[in-house]
Structures are given as C-alpha cells and as structure tokens.
Design an enzyme around this catalytic site. Structure first.
Site, PDB file in Angstrom:
ATOM      1  N   HIS A  10       0.864  -1.189   0.000  1.00 21.42           N
ATOM      2  CA  HIS A  10       0.000   0.000   0.000  1.00 21.42           C
ATOM      3  C   HIS A  10       0.900   1.238   0.000  1.00 21.42           C
ATOM      4  CE1 HIS A  10      -3.890   1.993   1.674  1.00 21.42           C
ATOM      5  NE2 HIS A  10      -3.146   2.885   1.041  1.00 21.42           N
TER       6      HIS A  10
ATOM      7  N   GLU B  28      -2.651  -1.622  -3.122  1.00 24.94           N
ATOM      8  CA  GLU B  28      -3.727  -0.842  -2.538  1.00 24.94           C
ATOM      9  C   GLU B  28      -3.381   0.645  -2.578  1.00 24.94           C
ATOM     10  OE1 GLU B  28      -5.066  -4.051   0.928  1.00 24.94           O
ATOM     11  OE2 GLU B  28      -3.976  -2.220   1.475  1.00 24.94           O
TER      12      GLU B  28
ATOM     13  N   HIS C  40      -7.787  -5.653   7.567  1.00 32.26           N
ATOM     14  CA  HIS C  40      -7.551  -4.602   8.564  1.00 32.26           C
ATOM     15  C   HIS C  40      -7.828  -5.138   9.962  1.00 32.26           C
ATOM     16  CE1 HIS C  40      -6.855  -0.646  10.251  1.00 32.26           C
ATOM     17  NE2 HIS C  40      -6.507  -0.234   9.046  1.00 32.26           N
ATOM     18  N   ASP C  41      -6.756  -5.275  10.731  1.00 32.69           N
ATOM     19  CA  ASP C  41      -6.788  -5.740  12.121  1.00 32.69           C
ATOM     20  C   ASP C  41      -7.193  -7.198  12.280  1.00 32.69           C
ATOM     21  OD1 ASP C  41      -5.874  -3.305  12.899  1.00 32.69           O
ATOM     22  OD2 ASP C  41      -7.713  -2.633  13.862  1.00 32.69           O
TER      23      ASP C  41
ATOM     24  N   HIS D 213       0.044  -5.817   9.504  1.00 32.90           N
ATOM     25  CA  HIS D 213       0.525  -5.363  10.803  1.00 32.90           C
ATOM     26  C   HIS D 213       0.544  -6.490  11.827  1.00 32.90           C
ATOM     27  CE1 HIS D 213       1.363  -2.414  13.972  1.00 32.90           C
ATOM     28  NE2 HIS D 213       0.495  -3.092  14.700  1.00 32.90           N
TER      29      HIS D 213
END
Length: 237
Positions: free
Chosen positions: A43, A70, A190-191, A214
């Site tokens: 990204h 992204e 995401h997460d 992450h």
C-alpha cells in the site's frame, strides 16, 4: 480455502527507519510466498513513508503469486498501477496524512469517479477491488461502479471481537451474503490476526482473500515468519 495475501508495508517501515536495505523487502516478499502465502500486498502512500513507488516496480519480477496494490487512486498511483500491472488493485479512500486506512468508500457519493477509475484499470486487465464498510448500500454501490470485488474493512469486527462481542460479525456476514447474491468477489482486511481470523472465516460465506500485514508481522517477531504464515493458512482452511 480463502487465500492469504501478506501485506509487507511494515517491512518497508522497518527498513526505512534505519536507511539502507535491511530488512530486504524483496527477500521477504519471496520468502512469504515460499512459506505458502498465496499473495503479496503493498500500500504505497504519496509520501512513500513505507512502501516506495520504486518498491512496487522492483516487486514485479519477484511476486509470482497474486500481486495486490492498494491505494487512493490519485494520478501518480494510477500511473504506477498501469505501469506495474498487478493482479489486483484495491481502491482505498485514505487521506494523504492517514496513519492507516480508516474508512471504506461511499460508493454512492463517488459513483461517477469510481466507475471511471475502475473501467480504466479493467481495460488494462487488472482486477479491481473496492474497500468498503460492511454496509449493504455500499456493497450494492460497489456492484454498480463495476468492481470485480469488495474488500470489507474489518477494524470494527476486530475491535468488537477483542471485547468479547461476537455479534460484531453480523454486519460482515450480511454483507458477504449480499456480495454472493450480486456475484461480486469478497476480500477482507484490517486488524485481522491469529486470534480472530478463524472465527471471521467461519462466519463469512464466499471469502476469497484476506490481506494481513501489521498483526502478521508483529506475531512473526515472536513466532517466526514461516511459522506464522502457516498458522494463518491452517486457520483459513
């Protein structure tokens, strides 16, 4: 089985914090594929604070699985995607100064813009995905603008799951069911983490791909990259 695409932004963040080329982004991209990941995600942002535009170019001969780029479709991003021709482009409406992605597209408000952008990518043989919240109107809007897939923004689910509120999955299940009815592919990200990914997968019909960066890189600090990739693959079965 949903595919695992590893987002390697955090590797670039670590490299950039010291200068030089350690850790080597291209080696990590090659390694996660060798360990079993079915895709690599990046990204790049306009300030290139982690992934640099040149990284996107350098990764082209390295990524032999699915290559997912992204970003917000500003002109420089669009030019980069046209040049590198990834497997998939995921459109994310993040501001230049956003620390991380924090909202999905309003596919109704931005219908004209998204339609034009998506058509240009599709004319160049690039699969398109639109980052959306688990809102049924936004899913319908993604179909209207011609997206091949949606990527559900899963931060709200992850937060609720961490609190023990498993009903937080319900809007995502409903969005997935609608996507299936509309014949639009379904990604998510995401997460998502080792803690919540199996529950998410079990409750999301038609899930094709998750993009995880992450949490996966943080978990790998303790458990090792090869081990963590394969732990995700097992939970996604």
């Amino acid at each position: 089985m949903a595919k695992l695409s590893v987002n390697i932004n955090k590797i670039a963040t670590l490299r950039n914090s010291r200068g030089g080329d350690v850790p080597n982004l291209l080696k990590v991209a090659a390694d996660v594929q060798k360990f079993g990941a079915q895709g690599v995600t990046i990204h790049p942002r306009p300030d290139e604070r982690h992934i640099r535009y040149q990284d996107a170019r350098n990764l082209v001969p390295v990524v032999y699985t699915e290559y997912n780029i992204e970003g917000n479709p500003i002109q420089s991003f669009m030019d980069l995607v046209m040049e590198t021709k990834p497997t998939q482009v995921t459109l994310v409406p993040d501001a230049d100064d956003a620390i991380t992605s924090n909202a999905g597209w309003d596919t109704i408000k931005h219908k004209s813009f998204l339609t034009e952008v998506i058509q240009e990518f599709k004319n160049n043989g690039i699969r398109t995905s639109v980052f959306v919240d688990p809102n049924l109107k936004m899913v319908e809007g993604a179909k209207e603008v011609g997206a091949d897939r949606i990527e559900l923004y899963t931060e709200a689910f992850a937060h609720q799951y961490g609190l023990g509120n498993y009903d937080g999955i319900k809007p995502y299940t409903q969005a997935a069911v609608l996507a299936e009815q509309l014949h639009i592919g379904l990604n998510a990200g995401h997460d998502l983490s080792l803690d919540n990914i199996q529950f998410f997968k079990q409750n999301i019909p038609g899930l094709l791909e998750v993009s995880i960066g992450h949490a996966l890189i943080a978990e790998a600090l303790y458990l090792g990259l090869d081990n963590v990739v394969n732990m995700y693959l097992q939970k996604l079965k």
